[in-house]
Design an enzyme around this catalytic site. Structure first.
Site, short mmCIF file in Angstrom:
data_model
loop_
_atom_site.label_atom_id
_atom_site.label_comp_id
_atom_site.label_asym_id
_atom_site.label_seq_id
_atom_site.Cartn_x
_atom_site.Cartn_y
_atom_site.Cartn_z
N GLN A 222 -9.45 -8.54 5.84
CA GLN A 222 -8.39 -7.51 5.69
C GLN A 222 -7.32 -8.24 6.18
O GLN A 222 -6.29 -7.43 6.22
CB GLN A 222 -8.98 -6.20 6.59
CG GLN A 222 -10.32 -5.64 6.09
CD GLN A 222 -10.68 -4.65 7.04
OE1 GLN A 222 -12.01 -4.55 7.64
NE2 GLN A 222 -10.04 -3.50 7.53
N ARG A 372 -13.38 1.83 11.61
CA ARG A 372 -12.26 2.84 11.09
C ARG A 372 -11.86 3.90 12.43
O ARG A 372 -12.16 4.79 12.32
CB ARG A 372 -13.14 3.78 10.32
CG ARG A 372 -12.28 4.41 9.19
CD ARG A 372 -12.81 4.89 7.99
NE ARG A 372 -11.87 5.74 7.37
CZ ARG A 372 -12.00 6.10 6.18
NH1 ARG A 372 -13.30 5.86 5.43
NH2 ARG A 372 -11.32 6.75 5.29
N CYS A 373 -11.86 2.99 13.65
CA CYS A 373 -11.71 3.66 14.82
C CYS A 373 -9.99 3.62 15.37
O CYS A 373 -9.86 4.26 16.45
CB CYS A 373 -12.61 3.01 15.93
SG CYS A 373 -11.99 1.33 16.11
N GLU A 742 -7.76 6.73 9.34
CA GLU A 742 -8.96 6.85 10.31
C GLU A 742 -8.81 8.19 10.91
O GLU A 742 -9.74 8.32 11.79
CB GLU A 742 -8.64 5.68 11.36
CG GLU A 742 -9.04 4.28 10.56
CD GLU A 742 -8.43 3.23 11.57
OE1 GLU A 742 -9.42 2.31 11.89
OE2 GLU A 742 -7.28 3.41 12.12
#
Lengths: 788, 177, 296
Positions: A222, A372-373, A742
């Site tokens: 990413q 995804r936090c 998110e």
């Protein structure tokens, strides 16, 4: 109010639910994922992993493996040590073994790598490597890990398993507020370890070309630029200098943070390719992915609220123990080892707060934050939203009323929180009221009373979250020293089409469409004519990548700013072509018109053509711009979610009957894509709330290391998501947009947990840790004397 | 005999090869035939990313050996588009934003294709049931359901049209591979 | 996820298949649907040297009623059961069971005979076969023999099937009128093995009392559990709330669950109690015609 688009659907600027440009290849099965890549002379790598969570390596016998047909080499830590490549830095400036030289520190840790002529031969080779271990005591409980006398996980690093201590807020002011409180509400909340489990696992094809002295790595990452720089810093001493390294993120099958860390497999593949001069493909399988890659959560939280008896929150105190596994390999900005956890004051106007976090080493995979936090915002929001609900119930206040009473009010923005964040904008009341209206909240409460009278268990849970994304301003944020700007480079071609390259990397978020829509918005060039590229470090401008919902806030802003630079130059060219002064030109999407003379105008396409064929003297030809955007602040998307659950008294099974999600991510680029991000985030909030957990038994063995026991919900377990929107633009973002990727993973788990506890409160239940499994619920029901 | 000669028809084309008996069908498709649209997502037959259609039925190609496909007809995602016309399932996924990263999508679409070949009016419950062997992490399934409903509507509409001038209506893919 | 090497043969007759099994002793395994075997091979939990693929043998795919019984051939797939009108309308217990095995894609390949022969207590059909008092036809080098389901499962992953035998047919006695059945499975999600599951098949007499009942339990012991205690208790009694509650208690006591991530022993026993109660209730309603064989 969702504003009307300023451009036509043909142009497709902000607000248009344009169909995605990238879909063409995916629906035809022509995506280009790492495992699709085949290079001439490519070899395959597979990894030998340890069954022991903590052990000395006594001997690695590679003879049977080397005799296996197709196997060419077996690489161990001792081989890498010769090149000083056996250790690598983590993103949090810890160190991590690439391959061990003497000890292993987590179950499934990489121990050796087999290089073979085929995938199947490599697997056979792995099965033929014999390793002798001397087991050592595992370190599983982080509380015990930081007690004096505990077995050390990292004697190479510290003489304690305590990694760091971090604080935010005002300890003394908070203590005072707690002393003065009418009541306090406290709870211990454990958010267990989970794993992103994107459907594509991690992998790479590392290809060192000896003739050109160039390394190309196709990689599931990413953050390709950061990887390139780290490889150059780590391997520069063997001759891999940054200009000779090319990292290419091809299509990525889901990231969610799990493809940010640099895993040992990548480094070994690069090292082997460098030594052999041949491409090396390494693709992990699912069990390796679940058992060895970076995890998320694993926070043991003690949280307390101080309140007045009328329900006003006056203070918040949070103490947390973070289990980081065998290395702090979290992907956090460097000054924030606990990420943005101090957002834990949430959507509430809390005068005093103090947050303290300690981190511990254990014999588990290194990490984490990957799921995804938004850098630990999931943990923070879970804590505050659970506490808020407990407080409301204890005070016998409706949980919606409690929240409405304590929300930060619209007129208080920009709002400086007690832990130092300046929230840019928000209207929490509007979002909650819309959610309540959509789900018919009052009717649900009536239904709940009726059902309760009949002994049926139904719960309603609210989560009103504030997110904090878009890292981040250079005065505060960096990762390994790299500032967290992001970038866009836009070039307009003579025929008025464009190419736009960015420093981020989509893994499904739709940047090829949304970034094109930003250019369309700013320049009036149809989004269909804007080619978007990301992920190739040779061509993309430097960026920190896509995670923590930062693409729209940072790179999207860079795109807008670069487009505006182009527009400024276009204005000059238009003035020249129209023989008018720049001040007399008016811009409408796609053209400049002379004020008062509607027939005297030039389209952006005409201007682009002129930039190459008829540009003013003294001006450079061409029409392009680069912007490196340093955001002045983070952005603060928010929302209110309401969930209805029904509990089966006989089995403890929890069914989500309805889920309404109202989100506010500021101005929206593509409503269809935003809704898709929310749907996906909600499913990845449902999963930890009810299904997902990675545990370790007392011997350090992983439980939940395959899809047999690590449970991803299917379409049958997932409800139909009902969405709503409010729009409160960000005042500092060029497009007023905030990012949304998110929000739903952050907001959903507490809505579900709150619903379950709400269903059981009248039985004397205050809290249930996620995942809320049928077994957990059954135990509670039986303790309270409830059964079928 | 650890290797075997097999002949498999894939998307209407016949392929012969000598393969190890342990070669998984998914590897045969991806590596021998270079059809990389079929993906691998797990090692315990849960995720369904590898779903293809074998003799008319969706099958997890990671849980089948290539030798078992000898003499059989296989359809993969690459066979959905016919003569430049997208299959209604492909069109539905694009129209309804039924995909994000695209990795589960081929398997999901093959399952959907088989469903709609036996039932052109599935209820939402039937759709969710039919795709319960295909995992997705990106979409939360809502738009996948809509995509399949979109495709179903297209197929139903096409079936009630009279084909013009002997040309098969768009979306009616070749009967089998 | 790559299996070890093995040899592969696809015989065209049952006798050839049996001969191959005999030749290779315990080193050969039968491959039919492969949905249990292939995952084990991929994890290298099993490493047979020979796979004998029986799917090329003609005439084994049938699901038909003949001579008072439903007969299911070795190559009938779970999806075929789901789609069979006979099964849907007249064998509700079997239909219920087929629908909750693994997931719909796996069910296109998985066979009923394979599900039974594998000996995994987590598989769903064994308990159902016990409740139905089914029998299995085993084809070996010395011909065929028939074994009752209730005698077939002897231990964890152990059945009476010899290494050189193939389970070629399941025989289920056609239920008489006033019969009903139900299979209820608690699973954490679609595709999981049962936390616990209960199979019930009941026939009522002219007075509405229990003439015959079969009760089997899934995944709460090393083998499927045959709840003879509850069956004996219900014999000749009305199937009402009180008797159902007692029968359900007996079923819970008969269970021998092991604690795992799905839950503790006590939890699984209680789930058996709850599901037995619900399954008996539903089977009774179906037997009395109060609800269709696909209704609740």
């Amino acid at each position: 109010m969702i504003q009307e688009p300023r451009t036509t659907p043909e142009v497709g600027g902000m607000g248009h639910s344009m169909k995605r440009k990238e879909d063409g290849r995916f629906i035809r099965g022509k995506g280009n994922y790492v495992d699709d890549i085949v290079l001439p002379d490519m070899l395959y790598m597979d990894i030998v992993r340890t069954p022991y969570p903590h052990a000395k390596i006594l001997n690695i016998d590679t003879s049977r493996a080397l005799a296996t047909p197709g196997v060419l080499a077996v690489i161990t830590g001792r081989d890498l040590e010769k090149y000083n490549l056996h250790m690598m830095p983590t993103l949090m400036s810890d160190t991590q073994m690439v391959l061990p030289t003497d000890r292993v520190v987590y179950q499934s840790q990489e121990v050796a790598a087999v290089i073979a002529t085929s995938r199947y031969a490599a697997a056979d080779g792995v099965a033929a490597v014999d390793v002798d271990y001397e087991p050592l005591p595992p370190v599983v409980d982080p509380y015990k890990a930081i007690e004096p006398g505990a077995t050390l996980v990292r004697p190479d690093r510290k003489d304690t398993n305590h990694i760091w201590h971090w604080e935010a807020g005002n300890k003394d002011a908070t203590e005072q507020v707690f002393r003065d409180a009418d009541l306090t509400v406290s709870e211990h909340i454990y958010i267990p370890r989970i794993h992103v489990a994107s459907i594509e696992t991690c992998g790479c094809v590392a290809s060192y070309d000896k003739a050109r002295e160039q390394l190309t790595v196709y990689m599931t990452t990413q953050a390709p630029h950061a990887v390139r720089t780290v490889v150059a810093l780590v391997a520069g001493h063997v001759g891999l200098s940054e200009e000779r390294i090319r990292i290419i993120s091809p299509d990525i099958g889901g990231g969610f943070g799990g493809k940010v860390p640099v895993y040992p497999g990548y480094v070994v593949a690069i090292a082997v390719s460098f030594l052999l001069g041949k491409p090396i493909k390494w693709i992990e399988d699912r069990m390796e992915n679940l058992q060895a890659d970076s995890f998320a959560r694993d926070y043991h939280i003690d949280a307390e609220l101080a309140l007045k008896k009328d329900g006003t929150i006056t203070g918040l105190r949070v103490k947390t123990l973070a289990d980081h596994g065998c290395a702090d390999a979290a992907a956090n900005p460097s000054k924030f080892p606990a990420g943005l956890y101090s957002i834990v004051t949430g959507s509430y106007d809390i005068g005093a707060a103090h947050v303290a976090v300690d981190a511990a080493y254990t014999t588990k995979p290194p990490g984490g934050v990957a799921y995804r936090c938004s850098f630990r915002v999931t943990e923070a929001v879970h804590a505050i939203e659970r506490l808020a609900d407990i407080a409301a119930h204890e005070l016998k206040m409706d949980p919606a009323e409690f929240r409405l009473k304590n929300f930060i009010k619209p007129e208080q923005f920009p709002y400086k929180s007690a832990t130092g964040w300046t929230y840019d904008s928000g209207n929490y009341k509007a979002a909650l009221e819309l959610a309540m209206q959509k789900i018919n909240y009052a009717e649900l409460r009536r239904e709940q009373l009726e059902k309760r009278a009949r002994g049926e268990l139904m719960g309603i849970g609210i989560s009103s979250f504030t997110e904090i994304v878009g890292a981040g301003p250079s005065h505060t944020f960096d990762i390994l020293g790299l500032k967290m700007f992001d970038s866009a480079e836009i070039r307009i071609h003579p025929t008025g089409k464009a190419i736009a390259r960015f420093g981020t990397k989509s893994q499904g978020q739709g940047h090829e469409t949304t970034y094109a829509q930003i250019v369309a918005e700013e320049l009036g060039i149809p989004a269909a004519h804007v080619q978007v590229e990301e992920g190739d470090t040779d061509t993309a401008p430097y960026g920190l990548g896509t995670y923590a919902s930062r693409s729209t806030p940072v790179a999207g802003a860079a795109g807008a700013m670069a487009a505006r630079k182009i527009r400024d130059k276009a204005r000059k060219i238009a003035a020249y072509l129209l023989e008018a002064s720049e001040e007399d030109l008016e811009w409408t999407p796609g053209k400049f018109t002379v004020r008062g003379s509607p027939d005297r105008s030039k389209t952006i396409q005409e201007i682009a053509f002129a930039a190459y064929t008829n540009h003013p003297q003294g001006m450079e030809a061409g029409l392009e711009a680069v912007s490196y955007y340093d955001p002045p602040n983070l952005t603060f998307p928010f929302g209110s979610y309401i969930c209805v659950v029904d509990i089966d008294k006989g089995t403890g099974d929890v069914k989500v009957r309805r889920f309404v999600a109202v989100d506010d991510c500021g101005n929206i680029i593509n409503p269809m894509i935003v809704d898709g991000q929310i749907h996906g985030g909600l499913a990845q909030g449902l999963a930890p709330a009810l299904f997902e957990e990675i545990q370790y038994d007392e011997n350090g063995n992983i439980q939940g290391g395959s899809f047999m026991d690590y449970l991803l919900p299917t379409a049958m377990e997932t409800p139909n998501w009902e969405l709503g929107k409010t729009v409160t633009p960000s005042p500092h973002h060029p497009l007023g947009a905030k990012g949304v990727g998110e929000s739903a993973t952050v907001g959903a788990p507490p809505a579900i947990a709150n619903a379950v506890v709400d269903a059981l409160w009248h039985l004397g239940v205050r809290h249930v840790d996620i995942p809320i499994t049928p077994f957990k619920v059954w135990k509670i029901l039986r303790e309270k004397g409830v059964s079928e | 005999m650890s290797t075997h000669n097999i002949t498999v028809t894939v998307n209407g084309q016949t392929h012969s090869a000598e393969v190890e008996s342990r070669l998984l069908l998914v590897h045969f498709i991806r590596e021998n035939l270079r059809l990389t649209g079929t993906h691998i997502g797990c090692d315990t037959s849960h995720c369904g990313a590898c779903t293809v259609i074998v003799d008319g039925r969706p099958v997890k190609s990671c849980t089948m050996f290539a030798v078992q496909a000898d003499g059989r007809a296989v359809r993969t995602v690459e066979g959905l588009e016919v003569a430049g016309a997208l299959h209604p399932v492909q069109a539905g996924f694009k129209e309804e934003h039924g995909l994000q990263c695209g990795y589960c999508t081929p398997g999901m679409m093959m399952t959907a294709t088989a469903l709609l070949e036996s039932n052109t009016s599935p209820t939402e419950a039937e759709i969710r049931q039919a795709i319960s062997g295909n995992l997705c992490r990106c979409t939360g399934y809502t738009n996948i359901v809509k995509a399949i409903q979109h495709a179903a509507a297209t197929i139903r509409a096409t079936k009630t049209e009279t084909p013009a001038r002997g040309v098969a209506p768009a979306g009616k893919s070749a009967a089998t591979a | 996820m790559i299996p070890a090497r093995f040899d592969y043969v696809a015989p065209s007759t049952l006798d050839d298949a049996v001969t191959l099994l005999r030749e290779h002793g315990g080193e050969a395994k039968v491959l039919s649907g492969g949905q249990s075997l292939i995952p084990m091979l991929k994890l290298r939990l099993a490493a047979p040297t020979v796979l004998v693929d029986i799917t090329r043998i003609d005439g084994l795919e049938y699901i038909e009623e003949r001579d008072g019984a439903l007969r299911i051939g070795a190559l009938a797939r779970e999806a075929d059961l789901e789609q069979s009108p006979i099964v849907r309308d007249r064998y509700p217990l079997l239909y219920d069971t087929a629908r909750v095995i693994a997931d719909p894609i796996v069910r296109n390949s998985a066979t009923i005979c394979g599900n039974v022969a594998h000996g995994d207590p987590g598989n769903d059909h064994p308990a159902t076969m016990i409740a139905l008092d089914a029998s299995f036809v085993l084809h070996g080098p010395n011909g065929t023999r028939t074994v009752a389901a209730r005698d077939f499962f002897v231990g964890l992953f152990t059945t009476v099937l010899e290494p050189d035998e193939i389970l070629t047919e399941v025989v289920i006695p056609t239920p008489p009128p006033r019969s009903g059945g139900a299979y209820l499975k608690l699973e954490r999600k679609v595709g999981d093995f049962a936390t616990a599951a209960v199979a019930v098949q009941v026939t009522l007499d002219g007075n509405g009392n229990c003439q015959r009942v079969g009760i089997g339990l899934t995944n709460v012991g090393p083998t499927p559990i045959h709840v003879t205690s509850a069956e004996a208790f219900l014999q000749d009694k009305p199937v009402d709330t009180a008797t159902i509650a007692e029968a359900a208690s007996l079923a819970a006591s008969a269970a021998e669950p092991v604690a795992d991530r799905r839950g503790s022993e006590d939890y699984k026993r209680d789930v058996i109690r709850v599901l037995t109660s619900r399954a008996l209730t539903l089977a009774g309603r179906r037997a009395r015609g109060e609800t269709s064989n696909r209704g609740s």
